[in-house]
Design a protein around this motif. Structure first.
Motif, short mmCIF file in Angstrom:
data_model
loop_
_atom_site.label_atom_id
_atom_site.label_comp_id
_atom_site.label_asym_id
_atom_site.label_seq_id
_atom_site.Cartn_x
_atom_site.Cartn_y
_atom_site.Cartn_z
N LEU A 13 0.89 -1.25 -0.05
CA LEU A 13 0.06 -0.07 0.26
C LEU A 13 1.00 1.25 -0.15
CD1 LEU A 13 -2.97 1.25 0.01
CD2 LEU A 13 -2.67 0.96 2.57
N THR A 14 2.04 1.17 0.86
CA THR A 14 2.76 2.31 0.78
C THR A 14 3.49 2.53 -0.60
OG1 THR A 14 3.19 1.94 3.18
CG2 THR A 14 4.88 3.10 2.00
N ILE A 15 3.88 1.37 -1.22
CA ILE A 15 4.75 1.64 -2.43
C ILE A 15 3.65 1.99 -3.42
CG2 ILE A 15 5.62 0.04 -4.29
CD1 ILE A 15 6.81 -1.64 -2.28
N LEU A 16 2.46 1.62 -3.45
CA LEU A 16 1.43 2.18 -4.40
C LEU A 16 1.19 3.63 -4.14
CD1 LEU A 16 -0.82 1.48 -6.50
CD2 LEU A 16 -2.40 0.85 -4.68
N LEU A 17 1.04 4.17 -2.88
CA LEU A 17 0.85 5.42 -2.62
C LEU A 17 2.09 6.24 -2.97
CD1 LEU A 17 -0.73 5.55 1.10
CD2 LEU A 17 -2.02 5.86 -1.14
N LEU A 18 3.07 5.66 -2.92
CA LEU A 18 4.33 6.33 -3.52
C LEU A 18 4.27 6.58 -4.82
CD1 LEU A 18 6.90 7.79 -2.53
CD2 LEU A 18 8.08 5.44 -2.68
N VAL A 19 4.21 5.39 -5.57
CA VAL A 19 4.11 5.61 -7.11
C VAL A 19 3.04 6.42 -7.64
CG1 VAL A 19 3.48 4.31 -8.97
CG2 VAL A 19 4.95 3.27 -7.37
N THR A 20 1.92 6.42 -6.86
CA THR A 20 0.83 7.35 -7.17
C THR A 20 1.18 8.65 -7.28
OG1 THR A 20 -0.85 5.61 -6.71
CG2 THR A 20 -1.65 7.95 -6.84
N ALA A 21 1.71 8.94 -6.02
CA ALA A 21 2.53 10.54 -5.70
C ALA A 21 3.30 10.68 -6.74
CB ALA A 21 2.73 10.45 -4.37
N ILE A 22 4.36 9.74 -7.13
CA ILE A 22 5.50 10.25 -8.06
C ILE A 22 4.51 10.43 -9.48
CG2 ILE A 22 7.22 9.34 -9.48
CD1 ILE A 22 8.13 7.94 -6.77
N GLY A 23 3.64 9.68 -9.65
CA GLY A 23 2.72 9.85 -11.12
C GLY A 23 2.27 11.10 -11.04
N LEU A 24 1.55 11.43 -9.87
CA LEU A 24 0.65 12.76 -9.95
C LEU A 24 1.86 13.74 -10.17
CD1 LEU A 24 -1.85 12.08 -7.15
CD2 LEU A 24 -2.39 12.34 -9.66
N GLY A 25 2.96 13.74 -9.43
CA GLY A 25 4.10 14.79 -9.52
C GLY A 25 4.47 14.91 -11.17
N ILE A 26 4.63 13.89 -11.64
CA ILE A 26 5.12 14.09 -13.10
C ILE A 26 4.03 14.36 -13.90
CG2 ILE A 26 5.59 12.52 -15.14
CD1 ILE A 26 7.06 10.53 -13.23
N LEU A 27 2.77 14.09 -13.65
CA LEU A 27 1.44 14.72 -14.23
C LEU A 27 1.34 16.04 -14.33
CD1 LEU A 27 -0.78 14.22 -16.17
CD2 LEU A 27 -2.13 13.87 -13.98
N VAL A 28 1.67 16.66 -12.86
CA VAL A 28 1.46 17.89 -12.71
C VAL A 28 2.64 18.93 -13.30
CG1 VAL A 28 1.63 19.70 -10.84
CG2 VAL A 28 0.24 17.56 -10.55
N ILE A 29 3.89 18.31 -13.28
CA ILE A 29 5.16 18.85 -14.03
C ILE A 29 4.70 18.81 -15.40
CG2 ILE A 29 7.41 18.70 -14.50
CD1 ILE A 29 7.72 17.59 -11.56
N TRP A 30 4.39 18.04 -16.14
CA TRP A 30 4.08 17.69 -17.39
C TRP A 30 3.15 18.75 -17.90
CZ3 TRP A 30 -0.54 16.55 -20.16
CH2 TRP A 30 -0.34 16.34 -21.49
#
Length: 351
Positions: A13-30
């Protein structure tokens, strides 16, 4: 065993949340890189200072502060009496001058007739003098032969001298008559001046009535009927409501993909639920620096939010709004603008 399964579940669950956060961060930057967005924006419209072309006292103020007007609507009227008086005087001068020109033309016509008569008299006198001189030349050889008496020769000489004197008198009279012919050129030139004065007086009379040059809103009205309006002082300000803009300050790092015609989406802080379409009209080419450099006169000054670190300078981008809501758009209203460089339309908003 259950504790191990529970721990493994928390790990995933922690890994999933971390990946989601990273993905959202990449999406926001993009998204930020591809579709710049700024809340450092405000509504703008062109304005003019309503200044009368002539000076006079306001006798009719047809508008009030914050009133909407249409193109051609009456704004205010100045006292027309002084302008009407000048126009009447100029027109009366023209009538008087036309009478003078008519009388002068009659005099000229009479003088021309006199000159013509004098020239005809010269022709008659010249013919008589020539005839008398010819007669004298023919008679002089005949005296010695006895064909003509001395008395007849004397009469011929007297006639020749008399006709010569008459010719000289006729020529003098003709020169005097020709010199007496005076034209009306000076009066005609003066008439052109009076006509120009009439045109100027008519224009000033027209300027005494001030009408709206475009659809707009009256603001900064601080006067009333009876105030003397000077031709050098504005009476109020008129906002041009035919075109509305949003000035969005973008970081210099975000300008590379922005071009005139880039599609934008804008909403106002006064009503965030309503979005408006627009397109980039122009991009600022200069701002006044606030880091101690020399101040460039006339350039917009955009304050930086931080002065203890080096941040990107921001430049104003002018956005033309399509179908603005006249009830929401006010000059200075805070706005949020999102740019869509990848969806830039080819068609500009119609002027």
């Amino acid at each position: 065993m259950e504790g191990s399964a529970h721990s493994q579940k928390k790990k995933w669950l922690t890994i999933l949340l971390l990946v989601t956060a990273i993905g959202l961060g990449i999406l926001v930057i993009w998204r930020v890189n591809t579709e710049p967005r700024t809340d450092d924006a405000f509504v703008y419209a062109d304005t003019i200072n309503v200044v009368p072309e002539v000076s006079g006292r306001i006798v009719n103020l047809a508008v009030r502060d914050n009133q909407r007007v249409k193109k051609g609507d009456l704004l205010f009227e100045l006292d027309r009496r002084s302008f009407q008086d000048l126009l009447d005087k100029a027109r009366a001068s023209l009538v008087q001058l036309d009478q003078q020109i008519m009388l002068a033309q009659r005099s000229v016509n009479a003088q021309v007739l006199n000159a013509s008569g004098a020239r005809a008299g010269v022709d008659r006198a010249r013919s008589a003098a020539k005839q008398a001189a010819d007669t004298l030349r023919r008679m002089e050889p005949l005296v010695e032969k006895g064909y003509v008496s001395a008395d007849e020769l004397d009469r011929a000489r007297t006639s020749a001298r008399s006709t010569a004197a008459e010719l000289e008198a006729a020529e003098l009279k003709a020169r005097e008559a020709t010199a007496a012919v005076s034209g009306v050129d000076a009066l005609l030139a003066q008439r052109v001046v009076v006509q120009a004065e009439i045109a100027s007086a008519e224009l000033n009379l027209e300027f005494a009535t001030v009408r709206a040059p475009f659809d707009g809103v009256v603001v900064s009205l601080r006067t009333t009927r009876g105030q003397f309006a000077s031709a050098s002082s504005p009476v109020f300000t008129l906002i041009d409501t035919t075109k509305w803009y949003v000035i969005a300050n973008l970081r210099e790092t975000e300008l590379a993909s922005i071009r005139p015609g880039t599609r934008t989406t804008v909403y106002l802080m006064s009503k965030t639920a309503v979005h408006f379409e627009g397109e980039v009209d122009s991009i600022g080419y200069g701002v006044a620096p606030d880091d101690g450099g020399s101040l460039a006169q006339g350039l917009p000054k955009v304050q930086r939010s931080l002065n203890w670190v080096h941040v990107s300078q921001r430049f104003p981008v002018r956005i033309r709004i399509k179908d603005p809501n006249p009830d929401l758009f006010r000059v200075g209203t805070s706005a949020v603008a999102t740019f869509h460089p990848t969806d830039r339309g080819d068609r500009r908003i119609a002027e």
